[in-house]
Motif scaffolding. Structure first.
Motif, short mmCIF file in Angstrom:
data_model
loop_
_atom_site.label_atom_id
_atom_site.label_comp_id
_atom_site.label_asym_id
_atom_site.label_seq_id
_atom_site.Cartn_x
_atom_site.Cartn_y
_atom_site.Cartn_z
N GLY A 45 43.61 39.36 33.63
CA GLY A 45 42.86 38.20 33.08
C GLY A 45 42.31 38.40 31.78
O GLY A 45 42.36 37.25 30.91
N LEU A 88 43.58 38.84 38.53
CA LEU A 88 43.02 37.61 38.11
C LEU A 88 42.05 37.32 39.14
O LEU A 88 42.34 37.53 40.46
N SER A 90 41.06 34.54 40.09
CA SER A 90 41.89 33.55 41.01
C SER A 90 40.93 33.20 42.10
O SER A 90 41.21 33.53 43.26
#
Ligand SMILES: Nc1ncnc2c1ncn2[C@@H]1O[C@H](COP(=O)(O)OS(=O)(=O)O)[C@@H](OP(=O)(O)O)[C@H]1O
Ligand SMILES: Nc1ncnc2c1ncn2[C@@H]1O[C@H](COP(=O)(O)OP(=O)(O)O)[C@@H](O)[C@H]1O
Length: 184
Positions: A45, A88, A90
């Motif tokens: 990320g 990530l 996420s």
């Protein structure tokens, strides 16, 4: 060398809070897989946000777009024969499901890199939690933005409860041919 078709998931998608250990584990896993002779790409990320996703912030819409781009790049890299590790936060189940949807069954493995909020706040490797608590970083995941934990990840690693080597060993097992027997 291209990844054999039965070598387990092509994409390992590491999701978890900031400071949970995604970057640490993705780099260690990449070293372990490369030591086996695999070609591996890591999509982290922080790195994506310095380039491909430099235009995106941390609103729900921006995070969704960040995850979408990472998933599409992972798809292209996997098609090129690489093992891909995505790291990530996420935070949204829906976006993670959309990412999974780009892959055939068995090609995508969700790895929940977990540590309790108290632990990641104590680690605070970049000082971000302290800044978020002071109100200097709005919409910080775990503080004033949500993290939706995976309900059925292929793997859940509690980094407060295992070493980096133990965590990597578990992910390497996931990348054995037997774990991907249903991969097309
Ligand atoms: N508001 C807010 N919330 C969460 N994280 C923040 C925020 N602002 C900056 N950062 C830093 O950005 C890194 C997370 O980026 P990601 O691309 O993984 O986030 S996301 O998947 O789009 O939610 C994250 O990196 P990691 O600590 O490696 O997770 C932080 O360093
Ligand atoms: N078992 C573990 N697995 C991963 N990281 C750990 C573990 N134990 C302690 N840590 C530490 O926690 C921090 C995790 O930071 P980082 O890997 O950048 O997390 P993230 O990418 O999820 O934000 C690092 O300082 C790392 O050394």
């Amino acid at each position: 060398m291209s990844l054999p078709l039965n070598a387990g998931p092509r994409v390992l998608w590491l999701t978890g809070l900031s400071g949970a250990g995604k970057t640490t584990l993705s780099e260690a896993l990449a070293r372990g897989l490369r030591a086996r002779g695999e070609a591996v790409a890591v999509l982290d990320g922080d790195a994506l946000r310095r380039g491909l996703c430099a235009d995106l912030g941390f609103s729900p819409e921006a995070r969704a777009e960040n995850i979408r781009r990472a998933a599409e790049v992972a798809r292209l890299m996997a098609d090129a024969g690489l093992r891909v590790i995505v790291a990530l936060i996420s935070p949204y189940r829906h976006e993670r499901a959309l990412a999974r949807g780009l892959f055939r069954p068995g090609e995508f493995a969700e790895v929940h890199v977990h540590a309790p909020l108290a632990v990641v706040e104590a680690r605070d490797p970049k000082g971000l939690y302290a800044r978020a608590r002071r109100g200097e970083i709005p919409q910080f995941t775990g503080i004033d933005a949500p993290y939706e934990a995976p309900e059925q990840p292929e793997l859940r690693i509690d980094t407060a409860d295992c070493t980096v080597d133990e965590a990597v060993d578990r992910m390497l097992v996931l990348c054995q041919p037997a774990a991907g027997a249903d991969a097309a």
